[in-house]
Design a protein around this motif. Structure first.
Motif, PDB file in Angstrom:
ATOM      1  N   GLY A 140       0.845  -0.979  -0.045  1.00  0.00           N
ATOM      2  CA  GLY A 140      -0.241   0.063  -0.150  1.00  0.00           C
ATOM      3  C   GLY A 140       0.717   1.050  -0.145  1.00  0.00           C
TER       4      GLY A 140
ATOM      5  N   GLY B  88      -5.539   1.102  -1.759  1.00  0.00           N
ATOM      6  CA  GLY B  88      -6.567   0.420  -1.538  1.00  0.00           C
ATOM      7  C   GLY B  88      -6.482  -1.036  -2.466  1.00  0.00           C
TER       8      GLY B  88
ATOM      9  N   GLN C 190      -5.147  -5.114  -1.496  1.00  0.00           N
ATOM     10  CA  GLN C 190      -6.436  -5.477  -1.530  1.00  0.00           C
ATOM     11  C   GLN C 190      -6.052  -6.811  -2.285  1.00  0.00           C
ATOM     12  OE1 GLN C 190     -10.747  -4.463  -3.671  1.00  0.00           O
ATOM     13  NE2 GLN C 190     -11.420  -6.779  -3.070  1.00  0.00           N
TER      14      GLN C 190
ATOM     15  N   ARG D 226     -13.917  -4.289   6.171  1.00  0.00           N
ATOM     16  CA  ARG D 226     -13.652  -3.287   4.938  1.00  0.00           C
ATOM     17  C   ARG D 226     -14.850  -1.794   6.280  1.00  0.00           C
ATOM     18  NH1 ARG D 226     -12.610  -6.962   1.273  1.00  0.00           N
ATOM     19  NH2 ARG D 226     -13.375  -7.033  -0.220  1.00  0.00           N
TER      20      ARG D 226
ATOM     21  N   CYS E 202     -10.499   1.842   8.709  1.00  0.00           N
ATOM     22  CA  CYS E 202      -9.955   2.451   7.124  1.00  0.00           C
ATOM     23  C   CYS E 202      -8.313   3.632   7.776  1.00  0.00           C
ATOM     24  CB  CYS E 202     -10.608   3.004   6.237  1.00  0.00           C
ATOM     25  SG  CYS E 202     -11.593   4.977   6.623  1.00  0.00           S
TER      26      CYS E 202
ATOM     27  N   LEU F 121      -9.239   3.696   2.843  1.00  0.00           N
ATOM     28  CA  LEU F 121      -9.430   2.532   2.317  1.00  0.00           C
ATOM     29  C   LEU F 121      -8.277   1.443   2.970  1.00  0.00           C
ATOM     30  CD1 LEU F 121     -13.388   3.030   0.299  1.00  0.00           C
ATOM     31  CD2 LEU F 121     -12.075   3.182   2.791  1.00  0.00           C
ATOM     32  N   HIS F 122      -8.990   0.175   2.664  1.00  0.00           N
ATOM     33  CA  HIS F 122      -7.571  -0.804   2.239  1.00  0.00           C
ATOM     34  C   HIS F 122      -8.278  -1.519   1.608  1.00  0.00           C
ATOM     35  CE1 HIS F 122      -6.604   0.723   6.613  1.00  0.00           C
ATOM     36  NE2 HIS F 122      -5.835   0.996   5.898  1.00  0.00           N
ATOM     37  N   TYR F 123      -9.169  -1.508   0.859  1.00  0.00           N
ATOM     38  CA  TYR F 123      -9.553  -1.668  -0.808  1.00  0.00           C
ATOM     39  C   TYR F 123     -10.319  -0.947  -1.864  1.00  0.00           C
ATOM     40  CZ  TYR F 123     -13.811  -0.536   1.330  1.00  0.00           C
ATOM     41  OH  TYR F 123     -15.379   0.093   1.417  1.00  0.00           O
TER      42      TYR F 123
ATOM     43  N   PRO G 260      -3.826  -1.520   7.716  1.00  0.00           N
ATOM     44  CA  PRO G 260      -4.525  -2.997   6.956  1.00  0.00           C
ATOM     45  C   PRO G 260      -5.246  -4.074   8.352  1.00  0.00           C
ATOM     46  CG  PRO G 260      -2.445  -2.866   6.237  1.00  0.00           C
ATOM     47  CD  PRO G 260      -2.570  -1.714   6.734  1.00  0.00           C
TER      48      PRO G 260
END
Length: 273
Positions: free
Chosen positions: A147, A161, A165, A177, A180, A195-197, A216
């Motif tokens: 990331g 993200g 992901q 989800r 964050c 966001l981590h996705y 994350p």
């Protein structure tokens, strides 16, 4: 509003704070102190030690260095750091629970130094842990670093993200989800949300001067979580193990600066006391 809707809305918001060299220097000072606090804890994370004792060490460290533990009394949080054990995803409250051989523990420390926030967390194995737990720590740390590698001017929060992901799910792990990363500086939690996705190119464009965390939370099982009755502690719904690593970064003209790297190289797995 979902996290994705929030991120998309941010792309239309021009109120994200951009910081200069003086702020970066202040963030580096705060971030280093947090890293030193987390390094200090390595020798104390062992079977028989309570999470409250670890919290006491964080408080004493902060006081001795002229810093303030940001979580203490923040929106009613009662302790100086978060201690999240095994299937606890985040925001675990330190208490009388003692560590046992084979546990995995996340400690999340945020210190205010001269008005600036340094924020980082990392995982601590308690004695000998299972290979499954070791693998989770390795996947989670690599997710964080992938990331961070995506951070550069012209990229987007969605690129961060997506990098996390894509890797974590390829390793058959679940990406949480419900929580964050976040902007910070003189404010503990600020824009942008990280966001981590996500999808490449979505979200907020990254610009030099932005300050935020990437943190994350990765589960060995499904990504779903629930909040316990204390209103803080988040746990995996399927009781699978969860891990988290976190750094604070600042976007530069060519990439990013990581403010919370361990001066002893203790911020990546495995770390044993």
């Amino acid at each position: 509003m979902s996290n994705l809707e929030i991120a998309r809305a941010q792309a239309r918001d021009n109120r994200i704070k951009l910081h200069g060299p003086e702020a970066f220097a202040s963030m580096a000072k705060a971030g280093r102190l947090v890293a030193e606090a987390l390094d200090m804890l390595v020798d104390h994370v062992e079977p028989g030690v309570s999470t409250e004792a670890l919290d006491d060490l964080v408080f004493a460290f902060a006081m001795s260095h002229g810093a303030i533990p940001a979580p203490l009394n923040y929106r009613g949080f009662p302790k100086s750091c978060c201690t999240s054990l095994n299937h606890v995803v985040c925001h675990g409250i330190p208490g009388s629970r003692t560590l046992r051989e084979g546990d995995i523990l996340n400690i999340d420390v945020t210190l205010i130094v001269d008005g600036w926030h340094g924020d980082s967390s990392r995982m601590y194995p308690v004695g000998k842990i299972s290979r499954a737990a070791e693998r989770l720590l390795e996947v989670t740390h690599k997710s964080l670093m992938l990331g961070i590698e995506a951070v550069k001017p012209g990229a987007t929060t969605g690129d961060i993200g997506h990098a996390i992901q894509t890797y974590a799910e390829a390793e058959r792990c679940g990406v949480v989800r419900d929580f964050c990363g976040h902007g910070l500086g003189r404010v503990f939690h600020d824009r942008p949300n990280i966001l981590h996705y996500g999808e490449p190119g979505e979200g907020l464009p990254l610009k030099p001067g932005m300050l935020f965390t990437i943190e994350p939370m990765i589960n060995l099982g499904k990504p779903h979580v629930k909040i316990l009755s204390d209103g803080w502690t988040a746990v995996t719904r399927d009781r699978s193990l969860s891990a988290q690593y976190e750094h604070t970064v600042g976007v530069t003209e060519t990439g990013c600066e990581i403010f919370t790297l361990s001066p002893k190289g203790l911020d990546r797995p495995p770390v044993r006391g």
